[in-house]
Each structure stands twice: as C-alpha cells, then as structure tokens.
Design an enzyme around this catalytic site. Structure first.
Site, PDB file in Angstrom:
ATOM      1  N   SER A 144      10.968  -3.811 -34.836  1.00 59.99           N
ATOM      2  CA  SER A 144      11.364  -2.403 -34.200  1.00 59.99           C
ATOM      3  C   SER A 144      12.336  -2.541 -32.894  1.00 59.99           C
ATOM      4  O   SER A 144      12.023  -3.254 -32.053  1.00 59.99           O
ATOM      5  CB  SER A 144      10.088  -1.594 -33.704  1.00 59.99           C
ATOM      6  OG  SER A 144      10.359  -0.637 -33.148  1.00 59.99           O
ATOM      7  N   LYS A 145      13.326  -1.666 -32.935  1.00 62.36           N
ATOM      8  CA  LYS A 145      14.121  -1.628 -31.808  1.00 62.36           C
ATOM      9  C   LYS A 145      13.648  -0.507 -30.966  1.00 62.36           C
ATOM     10  O   LYS A 145      14.306  -0.151 -29.833  1.00 62.36           O
ATOM     11  CB  LYS A 145      15.532  -0.956 -32.540  1.00 62.36           C
ATOM     12  CG  LYS A 145      16.304  -2.095 -33.386  1.00 62.36           C
ATOM     13  CD  LYS A 145      17.545  -1.563 -33.721  1.00 62.36           C
ATOM     14  CE  LYS A 145      18.201  -2.119 -34.740  1.00 62.36           C
ATOM     15  NZ  LYS A 145      18.623  -3.619 -34.603  1.00 62.36           N
ATOM     16  N   THR A 156       5.040   4.393 -36.506  1.00 65.54           N
ATOM     17  CA  THR A 156       5.928   4.165 -37.909  1.00 65.54           C
ATOM     18  C   THR A 156       5.172   3.659 -39.061  1.00 65.54           C
ATOM     19  O   THR A 156       3.961   3.596 -39.001  1.00 65.54           O
ATOM     20  CB  THR A 156       7.064   2.992 -37.209  1.00 65.54           C
ATOM     21  OG1 THR A 156       7.957   3.027 -38.426  1.00 65.54           O
ATOM     22  CG2 THR A 156       6.446   1.685 -36.923  1.00 65.54           C
ATOM     23  N   LYS A 191       2.093   7.158 -40.248  1.00 62.63           N
ATOM     24  CA  LYS A 191       2.497   8.498 -39.855  1.00 62.63           C
ATOM     25  C   LYS A 191       1.587   9.373 -40.405  1.00 62.63           C
ATOM     26  O   LYS A 191       1.264  10.508 -39.673  1.00 62.63           O
ATOM     27  CB  LYS A 191       3.957   8.757 -40.212  1.00 62.63           C
ATOM     28  CG  LYS A 191       4.704   7.780 -39.486  1.00 62.63           C
ATOM     29  CD  LYS A 191       6.409   8.286 -40.092  1.00 62.63           C
ATOM     30  CE  LYS A 191       7.404   7.605 -39.193  1.00 62.63           C
ATOM     31  NZ  LYS A 191       8.668   7.756 -39.626  1.00 62.63           N
ATOM     32  N   ASN A 199      15.640  13.510 -57.145  1.00 58.55           N
ATOM     33  CA  ASN A 199      14.628  12.323 -57.060  1.00 58.55           C
ATOM     34  C   ASN A 199      14.512  11.607 -58.471  1.00 58.55           C
ATOM     35  O   ASN A 199      14.550  12.587 -59.267  1.00 58.55           O
ATOM     36  CB  ASN A 199      13.311  12.737 -56.494  1.00 58.55           C
ATOM     37  CG  ASN A 199      12.523  11.595 -55.921  1.00 58.55           C
ATOM     38  OD1 ASN A 199      12.902  10.789 -55.219  1.00 58.55           O
ATOM     39  ND2 ASN A 199      11.225  11.473 -56.541  1.00 58.55           N
TER      40      ASN A 199
HETATM   41  P1  NDP Z   1       8.774   6.496 -49.597  1.00 60.85           P
HETATM   42  O1  NDP Z   1       8.146   5.213 -50.137  1.00 60.85           O
HETATM   43  O2  NDP Z   1       8.046   7.577 -49.190  1.00 60.85           O
HETATM   44  O3  NDP Z   1       9.763   7.134 -50.683  1.00 60.85           O
HETATM   45  C1  NDP Z   1      10.775   6.471 -51.152  1.00 60.85           C
HETATM   46  C2  NDP Z   1      11.689   7.297 -52.060  1.00 60.85           C
HETATM   47  O4  NDP Z   1      12.655   6.490 -52.385  1.00 60.85           O
HETATM   48  C3  NDP Z   1      11.085   8.133 -53.075  1.00 60.85           C
HETATM   49  O5  NDP Z   1      11.643   9.184 -53.230  1.00 60.85           O
HETATM   50  C4  NDP Z   1      11.595   6.927 -54.449  1.00 60.85           C
HETATM   51  O6  NDP Z   1      11.760   7.783 -55.500  1.00 60.85           O
HETATM   52  C5  NDP Z   1      12.874   6.705 -53.750  1.00 60.85           C
HETATM   53  N1  NDP Z   1      13.320   5.458 -54.170  1.00 60.85           N
HETATM   54  C6  NDP Z   1      12.939   4.278 -54.129  1.00 60.85           C
HETATM   55  N2  NDP Z   1      13.725   3.431 -54.926  1.00 60.85           N
HETATM   56  C7  NDP Z   1      14.728   3.988 -55.450  1.00 60.85           C
HETATM   57  C8  NDP Z   1      15.926   3.515 -56.492  1.00 60.85           C
HETATM   58  N3  NDP Z   1      16.073   2.434 -56.502  1.00 60.85           N
HETATM   59  N4  NDP Z   1      16.242   4.552 -56.759  1.00 60.85           N
HETATM   60  C9  NDP Z   1      16.385   5.997 -56.734  1.00 60.85           C
HETATM   61  N5  NDP Z   1      15.356   6.058 -55.673  1.00 60.85           N
HETATM   62  C10 NDP Z   1      14.484   5.394 -55.175  1.00 60.85           C
HETATM   63  O7  NDP Z   1       9.795   6.151 -48.282  1.00 60.85           O
HETATM   64  P2  NDP Z   1      10.162   6.964 -47.094  1.00 60.85           P
HETATM   65  O8  NDP Z   1      10.658   8.149 -47.341  1.00 60.85           O
HETATM   66  O9  NDP Z   1       9.306   6.663 -46.072  1.00 60.85           O
HETATM   67  O10 NDP Z   1      11.399   6.081 -46.481  1.00 60.85           O
HETATM   68  C11 NDP Z   1      12.936   6.098 -47.024  1.00 60.85           C
HETATM   69  C12 NDP Z   1      14.014   5.457 -46.314  1.00 60.85           C
HETATM   70  O11 NDP Z   1      13.833   6.326 -45.184  1.00 60.85           O
HETATM   71  C13 NDP Z   1      13.540   4.146 -45.866  1.00 60.85           C
HETATM   72  O12 NDP Z   1      14.767   3.538 -46.171  1.00 60.85           O
HETATM   73  C14 NDP Z   1      13.335   4.361 -44.199  1.00 60.85           C
HETATM   74  O13 NDP Z   1      13.731   3.125 -43.490  1.00 60.85           O
HETATM   75  C15 NDP Z   1      14.407   5.417 -43.930  1.00 60.85           C
HETATM   76  N6  NDP Z   1      13.927   6.079 -42.770  1.00 60.85           N
HETATM   77  C16 NDP Z   1      14.800   6.060 -41.796  1.00 60.85           C
HETATM   78  C17 NDP Z   1      14.360   6.654 -40.302  1.00 60.85           C
HETATM   79  C18 NDP Z   1      15.385   6.622 -39.298  1.00 60.85           C
HETATM   80  O14 NDP Z   1      15.067   7.124 -38.114  1.00 60.85           O
HETATM   81  N7  NDP Z   1      16.666   6.247 -39.606  1.00 60.85           N
HETATM   82  C19 NDP Z   1      13.063   7.454 -40.286  1.00 60.85           C
HETATM   83  C20 NDP Z   1      12.506   7.510 -41.584  1.00 60.85           C
HETATM   84  C21 NDP Z   1      12.842   6.894 -42.673  1.00 60.85           C
HETATM   85  P3  NDP Z   1      10.414   8.184 -56.499  1.00 60.85           P
HETATM   86  O15 NDP Z   1       9.537   9.100 -55.832  1.00 60.85           O
HETATM   87  O16 NDP Z   1      11.021   8.410 -58.043  1.00 60.85           O
HETATM   88  O17 NDP Z   1       9.705   6.701 -56.600  1.00 60.85           O
END
Ligand code: NDP
Length: 276
Positions: free
Chosen positions: A15-16, A62, A66, A153
């Site tokens: 974590s940053k 985090t 959450k 999605n």
């Molecule tokens: P979740 O596990 O809740 O959701 C994952 C999502 O990614 C789903 O919609 C899933 O689709 C999709 N997915 C996963 N692999 C693939 C793939 N290979 N191709 C297409 N779709 C894919 O994760 P979160 O929503 O919690 O997090 C998502 C990202 O957001 C992470 O990388 C996280 O680090 C980033 N994030 C960044 C923040 C920031 O402050 N910069 C804050 C919060 C999150 P399906 O439903 O079809 O499986």
C-alpha cells in the site's frame, strides 16, 4: 496530541496510502500518524473494534474488506457508499463507527476532470467491468451527465444488473445501457475506463479497434505498469492515456478532507509518487 489513522487490508504491504497521507499531513501541517495494518481474513470487525477502542480516529479500507466495512457502517453510510455497497473510509469515536464513505468514485472523477482536464458532461463513456470498482463509479459518473454511458463486461448479466440498479439514480437524460464485447463493434467512445482486474494478470481485453473516438481518453484504474489495455489504447488512437495512480491519490485526498477538514494539493503528491 497526534491523531491516529490506518489503512486496513490483506495483503497490505504494497500500500502507498501511508506515504500519500504523510505527504498530505506535511503539506497541510496536520499532526497525524497513519500506518498500514493487515487484518486476518476472518478478523476485520474485531480489528476495527480494537482500533476504535485504542482511540484511532478513522481508517481507510482496501481489498478484501470494503464490503464488510460497508456492513459495519451501513447505518451511517453516505449515498455514495450505499450505491457502491462498499466503504473505503471510516470515521470512529471511542464507542462507535460514526461514518462510512466511499471516495473511490469521486477520486476517479476528480482525477479525470482536474488532472487530465477532461469533462464527462455530454460525452460518450464506456465503463469496462462490472465488479466492485465499476459499481463504485456508476453513480458518480451518472451525476456528471454524460450523453451515453455504456457498461461492458465479460459476464454481461452483471453489467445488465448494474444498469438496472442505477437506471433510476441521477439524471435520466442519459443513454444508459449494457453491452457485450461483440456488440461494441461500430461504436466509439470519448472516455473508456478499464475497471476490470485484467491488468493484474496482463490479460488483453477484446475491444474493437475503432473504440476510441478522436481525442478520446483511455483510463486504466490499475497503476504501476503499462497494462495490455493501455498498450492497446496507445496503438489504436487514444489521445490521452492514464493509469489509476491519480485516482488513488484523489480518493486519499477526499478521505483526508473528511477526517481533517482541510483539502491537500494533489498534483505534487502524484508527481512525487511517479518520480520518486
Ligand atoms: P472485482 O474482482 O470485483 O471485478 C473484476 C472485474 O474484472 C469483473 O468485471 C471481471 O469480469 C473483470 N475481469 C477480470 N479479468 C478479466 C479479463 N481477463 N477480461 C475481461 N474482464 C475481466 O475487482 P475490482 O472491481 O475490485 O477491481 C478492479 C480493478 O480496479 C483492480 O485492478 C483494482 O486494482 C482497480 N482499482 C483501482 C483503484 C484506484 O484507486 N486506482 C480503486 C479500486 C480498484 P467478470 O465479471 O466477467 O468476471
């Protein structure tokens, strides 16, 4: 007396947030401490109790806690936290959790509007993903009044249920719909936001080549390295490409403001993280 805060997750070593809040505190001359704490996977609520009783004033939350943080602070949760069903910022007193907020959505909006100087109003927005991060930005994006808001999605049913859930919230003057990746063909967008976790495994996202309208922004919520999505955007005409580092700093700034009542300057903190 120094006021204590922390970020709680599992894992948390990467974590940053402590570094970001240290920079905010120095900049605004606030007497706080901020540490990272790893809670056991089955021990989040107990950890919150412990911190509260020890006099901590609040915490960031985090992955993977959450949703649990939302359950704990539901009674005091903001509209954003309720729509996200997730809390990343909590405030405590000695006897109770006093608020639960989700600052991720406003963090994304502020990063795009203030740091990239790009407005959502009247634009065509594509949100890729329907997990927790995507859910958290649905209401804030709708409130910006885009012209088109499309959620795509892999599992399109999840995108559809987000569209159904958020249809009634915010303004209704938006063309708001879900899509499969195949159905995107022939559509171009002004802002394309990757809210999937595909970048974590360096997986490509099956986007059509003409998805970026002239002048488009490609935004990946992930940060730390160029993802396949960002590379695709570079090779297929996106005018501006951004990772999620600014979102991370902006969501932290909103948390800091909630706790301390002062708003830190974010650009110098983003710059310091990019060029340590
Ligand atoms: P979740 O596990 O809740 O959701 C994952 C999502 O990614 C789903 O919609 C899933 O689709 C999709 N997915 C996963 N692999 C693939 C793939 N290979 N191709 C297409 N779709 C894919 O994760 P979160 O929503 O919690 O997090 C998502 C990202 O957001 C992470 O990388 C996280 O680090 C980033 N994030 C960044 C923040 C920031 O402050 N910069 C804050 C919060 C999150 P399906 O439903 O079809 O499986």
């Amino acid at each position: 007396m120094t006021d204590r805060y922390a970020v709680i997750g599992n894992p948390i070593a990467h974590s940053k947030s402590p570094l970001i809040h240290k920079m905010f505190a120095e900049q605004t001359v606030q007497d706080i401490s901020y540490e990272k704490i790893e809670a056991p996977l089955d021990g989040f609520a107990a950890k919150i109790d412990e911190l509260r009783k020890a006099g901590y004033k609040g915490c960031n939350v985090t992955v993977p806690f959450k949703t649990q943080a939302y359950q704990l602070s539901k009674e005091f949760a903001s509209a954003e936290a309720k729509s996200a069903q997730a809390v990343n910022t909590m405030g405590f007193d000695l006897t109770n959790v006093v608020y639960g907020e989700n600052t991720d959505g406003i963090g994304l909006i502020n990063d795009i509007k203030n740091n990239s100087k790009i407005e959502f109003n009247g634009k065509r927005i594509l949100l890729i993903g329907a997990g927790g991060a995507a859910r958290g930005v649905c209401l804030p994006i709708k409130l910006e009044k885009p012209k088109v808001f499309c959620i795509v999605n892999r599992d399109v049913k999840k995108a559809q249920s987000l569209v159904e859930e958020f249809r009634g919230l915010g303004t209704s003057q938006i063309e708001f719909r879900q899509s499969t990746f195949e159905q995107l063909s022939g559509n171009a967008f002004d802002i394309v936001i990757n809210a999937t976790s595909a970048g974590l495994t360096d997986s490509e996202i099956p986007l059509p080549k003409n998805i970026f309208a002239p002048g488009a922004l490609a935004y990946d919520m992930m940060y730390g390295r160029e993802t396949p999505f960002m590379k695709f955007a570079r090779e297929h005409g996106a005018a501006v490409i951004s990772d999620g580092l600014g979102m991370l700093v902006e969501q932290a700034a909103e948390s800091f403001f909630l706790w301390r009542g002062v708003r830190p300057e974010t650009p110098p903190v983003i710059a310091a993280l990019r060029h340590p």
